[in-house]
Design a protein around this motif. Structure first.
Motif, short mmCIF file in Angstrom:
data_model
loop_
_atom_site.label_atom_id
_atom_site.label_comp_id
_atom_site.label_asym_id
_atom_site.label_seq_id
_atom_site.Cartn_x
_atom_site.Cartn_y
_atom_site.Cartn_z
N ASN A 177 0.78 -1.23 0.00
CA ASN A 177 0.00 0.00 0.00
C ASN A 177 0.82 1.28 0.00
OD1 ASN A 177 -2.80 -0.96 0.13
ND2 ASN A 177 -2.10 -1.95 2.00
N PHE A 217 4.75 3.10 -3.78
CA PHE A 217 3.96 4.12 -4.45
C PHE A 217 4.16 5.53 -3.92
CE2 PHE A 217 1.65 0.06 -4.62
CZ PHE A 217 1.79 -0.16 -5.98
N LEU A 221 5.60 5.80 -11.97
CA LEU A 221 4.78 4.62 -12.22
C LEU A 221 3.60 4.98 -13.12
CD1 LEU A 221 4.31 2.73 -8.87
CD2 LEU A 221 5.26 1.87 -10.97
N TRP A 222 3.38 4.20 -14.09
CA TRP A 222 2.17 4.35 -14.89
C TRP A 222 1.90 2.99 -15.50
CZ3 TRP A 222 -1.39 7.88 -14.76
CH2 TRP A 222 -2.39 7.89 -15.73
N PRO A 223 0.75 2.49 -15.32
CA PRO A 223 0.50 1.13 -15.77
C PRO A 223 0.48 1.03 -17.28
CG PRO A 223 -1.52 2.16 -15.15
CD PRO A 223 -0.44 3.14 -14.83
N LEU A 224 0.97 -0.05 -17.78
CA LEU A 224 0.95 -0.22 -19.23
C LEU A 224 -0.34 -0.85 -19.73
CD1 LEU A 224 4.69 -1.16 -19.63
CD2 LEU A 224 3.59 1.01 -20.11
N PRO A 225 -0.65 -2.08 -19.37
CA PRO A 225 -1.86 -2.64 -19.95
C PRO A 225 -3.11 -2.36 -19.14
CG PRO A 225 -0.71 -4.33 -18.77
CD PRO A 225 0.10 -3.06 -18.62
N VAL A 226 -2.98 -2.24 -17.87
CA VAL A 226 -4.18 -2.13 -17.05
C VAL A 226 -4.71 -0.71 -17.02
CG1 VAL A 226 -5.11 -2.47 -14.74
CG2 VAL A 226 -3.44 -4.05 -15.64
N ALA A 282 -4.68 1.57 -14.83
CA ALA A 282 -5.54 1.74 -13.68
C ALA A 282 -4.85 2.38 -12.49
CB ALA A 282 -6.12 0.40 -13.28
N SER A 303 -6.13 2.18 -8.71
CA SER A 303 -7.48 2.72 -8.81
C SER A 303 -8.36 1.78 -9.61
CB SER A 303 -7.44 4.06 -9.52
OG SER A 303 -8.73 4.41 -9.99
N PRO A 304 -9.60 1.66 -9.24
CA PRO A 304 -10.49 0.82 -10.03
C PRO A 304 -10.99 1.53 -11.28
CG PRO A 304 -11.68 1.82 -8.23
CD PRO A 304 -10.23 2.24 -8.07
N ARG A 305 -10.72 2.83 -11.39
CA ARG A 305 -11.24 3.56 -12.54
C ARG A 305 -10.44 3.22 -13.79
NH1 ARG A 305 -14.96 6.79 -10.77
NH2 ARG A 305 -14.93 7.43 -8.61
N LEU A 306 -11.13 3.20 -14.89
CA LEU A 306 -10.47 2.85 -16.14
C LEU A 306 -9.97 4.10 -16.83
CD1 LEU A 306 -13.10 0.28 -17.35
CD2 LEU A 306 -10.90 -0.18 -16.32
N ASP A 361 -8.31 5.57 -20.51
CA ASP A 361 -8.12 5.23 -21.91
C ASP A 361 -6.64 5.05 -22.23
OD1 ASP A 361 -10.78 5.35 -22.32
OD2 ASP A 361 -10.75 7.45 -22.94
N PRO A 403 3.68 -5.01 -22.69
CA PRO A 403 3.81 -6.19 -21.86
C PRO A 403 3.06 -7.42 -22.34
CG PRO A 403 2.36 -4.59 -20.87
CD PRO A 403 3.00 -3.91 -22.02
N LYS A 414 -8.78 -3.12 -22.21
CA LYS A 414 -8.89 -2.63 -20.84
C LYS A 414 -9.13 -3.80 -19.90
CE LYS A 414 -10.96 1.88 -21.82
NZ LYS A 414 -12.18 2.69 -21.70
N PHE A 415 -8.58 -3.66 -18.71
CA PHE A 415 -8.85 -4.63 -17.67
C PHE A 415 -9.11 -3.89 -16.38
CE2 PHE A 415 -6.22 -7.27 -20.48
CZ PHE A 415 -7.05 -8.38 -20.61
N PRO A 451 -8.66 -3.75 -12.37
CA PRO A 451 -7.73 -4.38 -11.41
C PRO A 451 -8.44 -5.50 -10.66
CG PRO A 451 -7.77 -1.99 -11.17
CD PRO A 451 -8.90 -2.35 -12.07
N GLN A 478 4.25 -6.24 -15.52
CA GLN A 478 3.43 -5.95 -16.70
C GLN A 478 2.39 -4.86 -16.46
OE1 GLN A 478 1.82 -9.56 -18.27
NE2 GLN A 478 3.82 -10.44 -18.66
N ASP A 479 1.86 -4.81 -15.25
CA ASP A 479 0.82 -3.81 -15.00
C ASP A 479 1.40 -2.47 -14.57
OD1 ASP A 479 -0.81 -5.92 -15.48
OD2 ASP A 479 -1.45 -6.23 -13.42
N MET A 480 2.57 -2.52 -13.89
CA MET A 480 3.11 -1.28 -13.35
C MET A 480 4.49 -0.93 -13.90
SD MET A 480 1.89 -1.57 -9.38
CE MET A 480 2.46 -3.22 -9.06
N VAL A 507 9.36 -3.63 -19.53
CA VAL A 507 8.37 -3.70 -20.60
C VAL A 507 8.41 -2.49 -21.52
CG1 VAL A 507 6.82 -5.22 -19.35
CG2 VAL A 507 6.62 -2.75 -19.07
N PHE A 525 -17.80 -1.55 -11.50
CA PHE A 525 -17.12 -1.84 -12.77
C PHE A 525 -17.02 -3.35 -12.86
CE2 PHE A 525 -15.69 2.29 -11.35
CZ PHE A 525 -15.77 3.07 -12.50
#
Lengths: 134, 266
Positions: free
Chosen positions: A59, A63, A73-78, A80, A91-94, A96, A119, B2-3, B5, B85-87, B98, B220
């Motif tokens: 937690n 971060f 930090l910035w997520p690549l595929p997610v 989020a 974050s749970p928010r999506l 673009d 990734p 999109k996924f 979390p 992969q995500d971060m 990545v 979501f």
């Protein structure tokens, strides 16, 4: 005698004020079954310590701009992670794909045309062939 | 692409199950004819994977149980992969950056990774609320009647574990950890391991009723958050979920509400 009464009155008023002030300052604590956080029951003392170490790592540690990777930090595929209160949190928010970070951090490598080198290139890219089944 | 979390609560209980338990619910040929197959995602393990007594090898592959398509075999792989992969955070487990495609210095220590894995193993599972409320009880019966529980299997019990708190625990995640054909509407065109583009792991439903609170008051749902209500999510079920979806549509409005009340209690 009057002095004692005044002191008593001041004490009662102070306690009442404190009680009602705290009532407004601190919202009612959520019930245990309304929380999605905390260790499971039955952990030993050493396991609870390990849980806390993981809690910090999950937690906070990574971060924070001060001690971790912070805003780079910035997520690549997610897509989020959002920046909030100077701290990047999950974050749970999506978001673009290719969206620019509000703090104008360079995110050009996240643009869609570069995503194919990202990734999931070997895992779940569109059209990527299935691994052979058993 | 999109996924959303993943929810991370109660993962230690799911990690403690044996592969044999997961396979008990697999029916690739749909021999029982209920329209539900359920297949494991067979994953080639990373070098750092260390099989436990409850893992089974299938020609060098192992059953995945974490992630939207069950592409991670255990929580170490899930955690190291998520960092990477995500971060975009490298580790000795997943050293390839990545963004640059280069192997770079580990940005997170092994200790931190292992601390997070232990945290995920011991983070408590969501607790159902209002279990004794009549609408919840009735909704649970409807959930069973329209066969939602064929994939969203309610009850599991862990075997012995190296963490005593995880041993011999009965818990209620509402998942079978298997892949199911969810139809063309949910096909994302992407594969993972042996998972087809239209296959998704049954997501656990525990914590569903609390998820809006932890997401700014909004839901979501589904793999990419496209469903904003429970009813929308149910109606998006295709493929193996079609029969249950159709049964839901045929319910009276009262029974629909009871089912939704039950789901919100999880």
């Amino acid at each position: 005698m009057v002095n004692i009464k005044i002191k008593y009155l001041v004490f009662v008023c102070s306690v009442s004020l404190l009680f009602y002030s705290c009532d407004e300052v601190f919202p009612e604590a959520p019930a245990e079954n309304e929380l999605l956080d905390g260790p499971m029951e039955g952990l030993s003392f050493s396991e609870q310590n390990r849980f806390l170490a993981g809690d910090v790592a999950f937690n906070d540690e990574i971060f924070t701009p001060e001690s971790g990777l912070g805003l780079c930090l910035w997520p690549l595929p997610v897509e989020a992670v959002i920046q909030e209160m100077g701290k990047v949190i999950l974050s749970p928010r999506l978001h673009d794909l290719g969206r620019h970070h509000p703090t104008k951090i360079q995110t050009s490598h996240l643009e869609p045309h570069n995503f194919r080198t990202g990734p999931f290139r070997d895992l779940s890219r569109r059209g990527y062939p299935l691994e052979s089944l058993l | 692409m999109k996924f959303t979390p993943p929810a991370v609560t109660g993962l230690g209980l799911l990690a403690a199950l044996t592969d044999a338990q997961i396979l008990e619910n697999s029916d690739p040929e749909d021999i029982d004819g209920d329209g539900i197959s359920g297949v494991p995602n067979y994953i080639t393990p990373p070098d750092y994977f260390q099989p436990q007594w409850f893992h089974q090898s299938f020609s060098g592959k192992f059953i995945g149980r974490f992630g939207k398509k069950a592409a991670s075999i255990d929580l170490l792989q899930q955690t190291a992969t998520a960092y990477n992969q995500d971060m975009g955070v490298t580790s000795t487990f997943e050293p390839l950056d990545v963004a640059t495609d280069l192997t770079i210095d580990p940005e997170v220590s092994d200790q931190t990774i292992r601390d997070v894995v232990f945290y995920l193993r011991t983070l408590k599972a969501p607790i159902q609320r209002d279990r004794d409320v009549s609408d919840v009880i009735h909704g649970q019966q409807i959930f069973s009647d329209i066969k939602c529980g064929s994939c969203h299997i309610p009850t599991w019990t862990t075997p012995e574990s190296d963490i005593e708190a995880l041993s011999n625990k009965t818990f209620y995640p509402y998942t079978d950890l298997l892949l199911h054909d969810m139809g063309a509407g949910l096909d994302d065109g992407a594969t993972e391991g042996s998972a087809e583009t239209y296959e998704w792991r049954t997501p656990p439903l525990w914590g569903l009723g609390l998820s809006a609170d932890s997401q700014g008051g909004e839901l979501f749902l589904m793999h990419d958050g496209r469903a904003k209500t429970l009813e929308e999510a149910i109606l998006m079920h295709g493929g193996e979920g079609s029969t249950s979806r159709d049964s839901f549509e045929q319910l009276s409005e009262t029974d629909k509400q009871k089912l939704l009340t039950f789901l919100k209690s999880l």
